[in-house]
Design an enzyme around this catalytic site. Structure first.
Site, short mmCIF file in Angstrom:
data_model
loop_
_atom_site.label_atom_id
_atom_site.label_comp_id
_atom_site.label_asym_id
_atom_site.label_seq_id
_atom_site.Cartn_x
_atom_site.Cartn_y
_atom_site.Cartn_z
N GLN A 275 53.55 57.50 48.48
CA GLN A 275 52.78 56.94 47.39
C GLN A 275 51.65 56.08 47.92
O GLN A 275 51.70 55.55 49.03
CB GLN A 275 53.67 56.12 46.45
CG GLN A 275 54.66 56.96 45.68
CD GLN A 275 55.62 56.10 44.87
OE1 GLN A 275 56.06 55.06 45.32
NE2 GLN A 275 55.92 56.57 43.67
N ARG B 161 53.59 47.04 45.50
CA ARG B 161 54.73 47.74 46.09
C ARG B 161 54.72 49.19 45.63
O ARG B 161 54.42 49.48 44.49
CB ARG B 161 56.04 47.09 45.66
CG ARG B 161 57.28 47.76 46.22
CD ARG B 161 58.56 47.20 45.64
NE ARG B 161 58.63 47.33 44.20
CZ ARG B 161 58.92 48.47 43.55
NH1 ARG B 161 59.15 49.58 44.23
NH2 ARG B 161 58.98 48.51 42.24
N VAL B 162 55.03 50.09 46.56
CA VAL B 162 55.29 51.49 46.24
C VAL B 162 56.64 51.84 46.82
O VAL B 162 57.05 51.33 47.85
CB VAL B 162 54.18 52.44 46.76
CG1 VAL B 162 52.89 52.26 45.97
CG2 VAL B 162 53.93 52.26 48.24
N SER B 163 57.36 52.72 46.10
CA SER B 163 58.74 53.03 46.47
C SER B 163 58.87 53.98 47.64
O SER B 163 59.87 53.97 48.34
CB SER B 163 59.48 53.62 45.26
OG SER B 163 59.48 52.70 44.20
N THR B 164 57.87 54.85 47.83
CA THR B 164 57.95 55.80 48.94
C THR B 164 56.70 55.69 49.79
O THR B 164 55.65 55.24 49.32
CB THR B 164 58.07 57.26 48.44
OG1 THR B 164 56.85 57.62 47.79
CG2 THR B 164 59.25 57.43 47.49
#
Length: 187
Positions: A14, A8-11
């Site tokens: 990324q 998972r990446v938050s943005t």
């Protein structure tokens, strides 16, 4: 037993490549990846798909604990649910696995430290914003302005039927800025 990876990446800016490579090297044949989704959100589409996919005896593998959850309570609840379904958990960076008692104890301690780190980040951010405000500065992202000619050109292009994203490319502005200056609701 199948090793199933979750990244998972938050943005959306990324990159998930580092996590993906580490999960592949750890033996994961299938990897679910959420892009642009904060770990604090309850709904993470790919995580939900992975949870539906898991079977008794599988193992969930993450690159780092905070990829699965941002607070101790939700992380431990999720892992407890996995264990109840006969699914094991492994975090590569921290070297934690739930296949033994020591691993479960370390998971609890490590997730508490991850929560502490997140809480401290929030405190520092809040303090920094308060200090900036006290010194007469506005905290946060600066507002982007367009010159009069860009606003006029944006209206002309909109009248010609162009989409805001295309208008932004032509005049050198982001889609969000074009929406704001044209008085449109974001889609």
């Amino acid at each position: 037993m199948a090793s199933i990876g979750y990244a998972r990446v938050s943005t959306v800016e990324q990159n998930v490549d580092l996590q993906h490579a580490a999960l592949r090297n750890a033996g994961c044949k299938r990897i679910f990846m959420d892009h642009g989704v904060s770990g604090t959100r309850a709904k993470r589409p790919e995580l939900d798909k992975m949870l539906e996919h898991l079977r008794d005896g599988d193992e969930v593998v993450v690159w780092k604990l905070d990829r699965l959850g941002r607070n101790t309570r939700s992380l431990l609840a999720l892992i407890d649910d996995l264990e109840g379904r006969g699914v094991h958990f492994r975090s590569l960076t921290e070297g934690i696995t739930t296949t033994g008692a020591m691993g479960k104890a370390m998971l609890t301690v490590m997730s508490a430290f991850a929560q502490l780190e997140r809480d401290q980040l929030v405190e520092r951010t809040t303090a920094g914003m308060a200090a900036a405000e006290a010194n007469g500065r506005k905290a946060g992202r600066r507002e982007v302005t367009m010159g009069d000619w860009k606003v006029k050109r944006a209206h002309e292009l909109k009248a010609q039927g162009l989409k805001p994203s295309d208008i932004g490319k032509l005049i050198g502005a982001s889609r969000a800025t074009v929406y704001r200056y044209l008085g449109l609701g974001a889609d």
